[in-house]
Design an enzyme around this catalytic site. Structure first.
Site, PDB file in Angstrom:
ATOM      1  N   GLU A 132       0.838  -1.198   0.000  1.00 49.05           N
ATOM      2  CA  GLU A 132       0.000   0.000   0.000  1.00 49.05           C
ATOM      3  C   GLU A 132       0.878   1.255   0.000  1.00 49.05           C
ATOM      4  O   GLU A 132       1.831   1.370   0.764  1.00 49.05           O
ATOM      5  CB  GLU A 132      -0.892  -0.016   1.241  1.00 49.05           C
ATOM      6  CG  GLU A 132      -1.940   1.077   1.278  1.00 49.05           C
ATOM      7  CD  GLU A 132      -2.924   0.898   2.430  1.00 49.05           C
ATOM      8  OE1 GLU A 132      -3.953   1.576   2.419  1.00 49.05           O
ATOM      9  OE2 GLU A 132      -2.651   0.074   3.321  1.00 49.05           O
ATOM     10  N   LYS A 162      -9.207   3.469  -2.725  1.00 49.35           N
ATOM     11  CA  LYS A 162      -9.591   2.675  -1.549  1.00 49.35           C
ATOM     12  C   LYS A 162     -11.023   3.014  -1.139  1.00 49.35           C
ATOM     13  O   LYS A 162     -11.426   4.187  -1.125  1.00 49.35           O
ATOM     14  CB  LYS A 162      -8.630   2.962  -0.396  1.00 49.35           C
ATOM     15  CG  LYS A 162      -8.703   1.975   0.751  1.00 49.35           C
ATOM     16  CD  LYS A 162      -7.543   2.207   1.731  1.00 49.35           C
ATOM     17  CE  LYS A 162      -7.533   1.163   2.835  1.00 49.35           C
ATOM     18  NZ  LYS A 162      -6.364   1.338   3.738  1.00 49.35           N
ATOM     19  N   CYS A 187      -6.169  -3.475   1.821  1.00 46.96           N
ATOM     20  CA  CYS A 187      -5.842  -3.505   3.245  1.00 46.96           C
ATOM     21  C   CYS A 187      -7.067  -3.580   4.154  1.00 46.96           C
ATOM     22  O   CYS A 187      -7.630  -4.641   4.364  1.00 46.96           O
ATOM     23  CB  CYS A 187      -4.977  -2.300   3.608  1.00 46.96           C
ATOM     24  SG  CYS A 187      -4.134  -2.496   5.216  1.00 46.96           S
ATOM     25  N   PRO A 237      21.853   2.019  29.114  1.00 44.44           N
ATOM     26  CA  PRO A 237      22.124   1.859  30.541  1.00 44.44           C
ATOM     27  C   PRO A 237      21.692   0.458  30.978  1.00 44.44           C
ATOM     28  O   PRO A 237      20.504   0.148  30.956  1.00 44.44           O
ATOM     29  CB  PRO A 237      21.254   2.937  31.205  1.00 44.44           C
ATOM     30  CG  PRO A 237      20.855   3.867  30.107  1.00 44.44           C
ATOM     31  CD  PRO A 237      20.811   3.036  28.864  1.00 44.44           C
ATOM     32  N   LEU A 238      22.644  -0.380  31.319  1.00 42.69           N
ATOM     33  CA  LEU A 238      22.368  -1.782  31.633  1.00 42.69           C
ATOM     34  C   LEU A 238      22.280  -1.925  33.156  1.00 42.69           C
ATOM     35  O   LEU A 238      23.288  -1.890  33.862  1.00 42.69           O
ATOM     36  CB  LEU A 238      23.485  -2.653  31.067  1.00 42.69           C
ATOM     37  CG  LEU A 238      23.228  -4.155  30.954  1.00 42.69           C
ATOM     38  CD1 LEU A 238      21.996  -4.453  30.118  1.00 42.69           C
ATOM     39  CD2 LEU A 238      24.457  -4.839  30.343  1.00 42.69           C
ATOM     40  N   SER A 239      21.050  -2.088  33.661  1.00 45.09           N
ATOM     41  CA  SER A 239      20.805  -2.006  35.102  1.00 45.09           C
ATOM     42  C   SER A 239      20.968  -3.322  35.838  1.00 45.09           C
ATOM     43  O   SER A 239      21.066  -3.338  37.059  1.00 45.09           O
ATOM     44  CB  SER A 239      19.387  -1.489  35.341  1.00 45.09           C
ATOM     45  OG  SER A 239      18.432  -2.463  34.947  1.00 45.09           O
ATOM     46  N   GLY A 240      20.948  -4.430  35.126  1.00 45.44           N
ATOM     47  CA  GLY A 240      20.947  -5.727  35.783  1.00 45.44           C
ATOM     48  C   GLY A 240      19.562  -6.285  36.013  1.00 45.44           C
ATOM     49  O   GLY A 240      19.395  -7.324  36.639  1.00 45.44           O
ATOM     50  N   GLY A 241      18.523  -5.574  35.483  1.00 39.04           N
ATOM     51  CA  GLY A 241      17.149  -6.035  35.601  1.00 39.04           C
ATOM     52  C   GLY A 241      16.635  -6.637  34.307  1.00 39.04           C
ATOM     53  O   GLY A 241      17.298  -6.585  33.255  1.00 39.04           O
ATOM     54  N   ILE A 242      15.422  -7.180  34.362  1.00 35.58           N
ATOM     55  CA  ILE A 242      14.816  -7.866  33.213  1.00 35.58           C
ATOM     56  C   ILE A 242      14.673  -6.939  32.003  1.00 35.58           C
ATOM     57  O   ILE A 242      14.952  -7.331  30.864  1.00 35.58           O
ATOM     58  CB  ILE A 242      13.425  -8.423  33.605  1.00 35.58           C
ATOM     59  CG1 ILE A 242      13.577  -9.718  34.391  1.00 35.58           C
ATOM     60  CG2 ILE A 242      12.564  -8.679  32.372  1.00 35.58           C
ATOM     61  CD1 ILE A 242      13.884 -10.935  33.551  1.00 35.58           C
ATOM     62  N   ASP A 243      14.229  -5.699  32.218  1.00 32.47           N
ATOM     63  CA  ASP A 243      13.898  -4.822  31.092  1.00 32.47           C
ATOM     64  C   ASP A 243      15.129  -4.458  30.261  1.00 32.47           C
ATOM     65  O   ASP A 243      15.128  -4.590  29.034  1.00 32.47           O
ATOM     66  CB  ASP A 243      13.204  -3.553  31.592  1.00 32.47           C
ATOM     67  CG  ASP A 243      11.855  -3.848  32.215  1.00 32.47           C
ATOM     68  OD1 ASP A 243      11.252  -4.876  31.862  1.00 32.47           O
ATOM     69  OD2 ASP A 243      11.392  -3.056  33.050  1.00 32.47           O
ATOM     70  N   SER A 244      16.175  -3.984  30.920  1.00 36.07           N
ATOM     71  CA  SER A 244      17.382  -3.645  30.147  1.00 36.07           C
ATOM     72  C   SER A 244      18.049  -4.905  29.599  1.00 36.07           C
ATOM     73  O   SER A 244      18.675  -4.866  28.536  1.00 36.07           O
ATOM     74  CB  SER A 244      18.365  -2.843  31.011  1.00 36.07           C
ATOM     75  OG  SER A 244      18.830  -3.609  32.104  1.00 36.07           O
TER      76      SER A 244
END
Length: 714
Positions: A45, A114, A175, A360-367
């Site tokens: 499209e 369309k 579409c 920024p790598l925080s050590g958590g799941i998201d980063s």
């Protein structure tokens, strides 16, 4: 009798307003279609200007340049001997239409506007285009002078019609028209259209492709016929990723389907069909024949061109119809997270002119999930370069600033990551040793260029300045401070992380002897955005965010998948860690926890988000829905309290969505107010009438069953 017909449909990585690049990709797809024996080629499209032009569609420049590209297509004799379906905006009688333009051997054959606009969710087509409301009618359209000069045509038919070739009949469904209750393919099929073309700009959402396939499968299973679906692919310049998957179906069977996620710019899907199969399928159904004999007749655009070639009927090797695919190999949601945002990131990186990413790598799941998506991107790019994709190789050399004298071709995703992916652990005295070690281990596993720092001195400098000006020293709540002081001390750290992220993104390349700056990646998930559980202008503020439309639950599943798929044992540590912002001191009696601070679980947040956006529920109806859904686990009073708490925090934090980082759109309950979720950002957070109605309902509920110990169904 009919002859084998070879058809081609495409997924092109078009870019809004990149007219030269879009033309090149269209030409490449047509030439590839011809090389593989196709006599009909369908594109996505609005493929000439790009689907994501948005308000640029209101500019005359966009219409002019689209016609100029069409003239180039008409003039290119390498594109002859194939019926071409392409897309562009067309102004007819001072109205702008989203159109399919059919060309053949240097002539314009037909223009089909369309009928039904996509005008909800991410789409605002009625802002730019009018629908064609004259069903089964055509008018003369006066071609622009630049077209007349090369085609010797003055007019062409414009409207709702079928195309008759020498051996078949073609209908067009654009579409959104596939998704409407009264889809045009039904009437077109009843009037004899044997091939239906659908050119789309359909974006990726988790778990969406199967729905798209089933709609097309059902259309051809009920009506019979061949269905060619084309789609935009890649990042068109905004939050959406168009996931390709061009396909050909016949009588309910999928004959061919392209890749859903790819770093290739051009994907051509070809299949050979026997139109006699369509005719037998249709004539064998009595009820269809009754409806067809009473159906409305479409105007016909007669085209002296045959899609089938009788000369090939007895040639060797024999031209045989493409057999149905036994397995479609659809991706799981975890695989979609691994591939979709990765392709989006690559498009954004190579088109932005920057030299890589900073996270920024925080050590958590998201980063962690964000880092793994970047690693997946590197993996896809290396696979493409190893297969000899010249476009990807050229892009890699440009991004990595490889000297022309070096023939650099990456062979390992970790080595490529070290060149273009920069991570940093931005620690304070509140940070835990475990999170620092997790960040370091992940960086080593994926190969990123990693730095590690403590920013306590910067935090102390800010607080010293504040004390010098005011004479006051704020304290954390665990040390006797107020909630106001506690929040301010957390926000200082969070916002300094944003400043340091941009400092490092600007200068790390320079430190390494390169000139290009880096794009800062955000890593706030869709549930945190919905609840507003983030600091405005903290390290959630970035250039782009690949996980901003993905739930925490799906991200955990993705890390589990990645741990096995990439054999990274360090990812298990992320899964076992308690989600925490690490912005306050940990004491013997207190450890900061995301879900405890939010007052709701991430699973509950997903449920609130779906009912709010997808279910269109305000507080009262959300309570009623959840009273049925969660009634076996929570009391009505507990459910009421949860709903009220959600709407209070949603209300007071909604303003954060006005500045949220542009995120990859992957979820139907995304709270992004800049494109998708058009709600206010200033509320009366007391919701007096709504909460009063909930309280009255709680009084009237009587529990017929004991509250169980089972987990509620989210």
């Amino acid at each position: 009798m009919s002859y084998p017909v070879t058809v081609a449909t495409c997924a092109l990585n078009q870019w809004a307003l990149d007219f030269d690049g879009n033309y090149d990709r269209i030409c490449q797809s047509i030439i590839e279609s011809k090389r593989r024996g196709a006599t009909l080629r369908v594109g996505s499209e609005l493929e000439i200007p790009g689907y994501g032009c948005y308000d640029h569609f209101l500019e005359n420049d966009t219409a002019l340049h689209s016609w100029q590209v069409l003239v180039k297509l008409l003039s290119n004799k390498d594109l002859h001997d194939i019926l071409i379906d392409t897309g562009m905006p067309v102004i007819h009688k001072n109205n702008r239409y989203n159109c399919r333009v059919f060309i053949l051997n240097g002539k314009v054959i037909f223009i089909r506007p369309k009928l039904y606009m996509a005008n909800d969710g991410n789409y605002r087509e009625l802002r730019w285009f009018r629908p064609w409301e004259k069903r089964l009618q055509v008018e003369k359209f006066i071609l622009p002078k630049i077209v007349q000069d090369i085609t010797n045509q003055t007019t062409v038919m414009f409207g709702d019609a079928l195309i008759d070739t020498a051996d078949t009949c073609i209908g067009v469904e654009l579409c959104e028209e596939l998704f409407t209750p009264e889809s045009p393919h039904i009437a077109m099929s009843l009037d004899g259209a044997e091939i239906i073309l659908n050119s789309s700009g359909s974006h990726h959402e988790l778990r969406k492709l199967s729905r798209r396939i089933e709609l097309i499968r059902e259309a051809t299973l009920k009506s019979g016929g061949v269905y060619l679906y084309a789609n935009q692919q890649g990042c068109d310049g905004d939050r959406l990723y168009y996931d390709g998957s061009a396909m050909v179906l016949c009588n309910g069977d999928v004959l061919a389907i392209g890749k859903q996620f790819s770093v290739k710019d051009v994907d051509v899907v070809v299949a050979t069909v026997d139109l006699d199969d369509v005719r037998v399928f249709r004539t064998s159904k009595s009820s269809r024949g009754i409806q067809a004999s009473n159906s409305s007749s479409y105007p016909r655009i007669e085209t002296p061109f045959s899609l089938g070639n009788p000369k090939l009927q007895n040639s060797l090797p024999l031209i045989c119809p493409t057999p149905p695919k036994a397995q479609l190999g659809l991706h799981t949601p975890e695989q979609e997270i691994n591939l979709g945002p990765a392709c989006w990131l690559w498009d954004y990186l190579r088109r932005s002119g920057t030299g890589g990413f900073f996270l920024p790598l925080s050590g958590g799941i998201d980063s962690c999930a964000t880092a793994m998506i970047v690693y997946s991107m590197c993996n896809l790019v290396v696979e493409a370069t190893q297969s000899g994709d010249e476009q990807v190789i050229s892009d890699v050399r440009r991004v990595t600033e490889t000297p022309e004298s070096e023939n650099y071709i990456p062979s390992d995703p970790r080595e490529l990551a070290n060149r273009i992916f920069h991570t940093c652990y931005l620690g304070t005295s509140n940070s835990g040793t475990e999170t620092r070690e997790r960040a370091k281990a992940l960086a080593e596993a994926i190969g990123s260029y990693h730095t590690d720092l403590n920013m306590d001195t910067v935090v102390e400098s800010i607080l010293s300045l504040f004390k010098l000006v005011t004479g006051k020293q704020p304290k954390y709540q665990v040390y006797g401070g107020s909630a106001t002081e506690n929040l301010a001390l957390q926000n200082i750290q969070a916002r300094l992380r944003m400043l340091l992220s941009y400092l490092f993104a600007s200068l790390l390349s320079w430190v390494r002897g390169r000139s290009k700056s880096l794009l800062v990646l955000g890593s706030a998930n869709v549930d945190e955005c919905l609840r507003g559980y983030l600091t405005k202008y903290d390290c959630s503020s970035a250039d782009i965010n690949p996980i901003g439309g993905i739930s925490k639950t799906d991200l955990r599943s993705y890390i589990q998948y990645s741990s096995k798929h990439f054999s990274f044992l360090c990812l298990e540590d992320f899964l076992n860690a308690t989600p925490t912002a690490e912005l306050v001191p940990t004491t013997e009696g207190y450890v900061q926890s995301d879900e405890i601070e939010m007052g709701m679980t991430y699973s509950e947040l997903s449920a609130f988000g779906r009912l709010r956006k997808v279910g269109m529920c305000g507080p009262y109806y959300m309570f009623r829905k959840l009273a049925c859904k969660w009634g076996g686990y929570y009391t009505p009073a507990e459910i009421a309290q949860k709903v009220k708490r959600f709407f209070f925090y949603y209300s007071i934090n909604r303003h954060k969505m006005t500045t949220i980082t542009p995120a990859y759109h992957a979820e139907s309950y995304s709270p992004d107010d800049n494109r998708f979720d058009l709600r206010p950002f200033l509320y009366n957070a007391k919701w007096t009438m709504q909460f009063r109605e909930i309280d009255e309902a709680v009084k009237n509920y009587t529990l017929t069953d004991q509250v169980s110990t089972l987990q509620p169904a989210f």
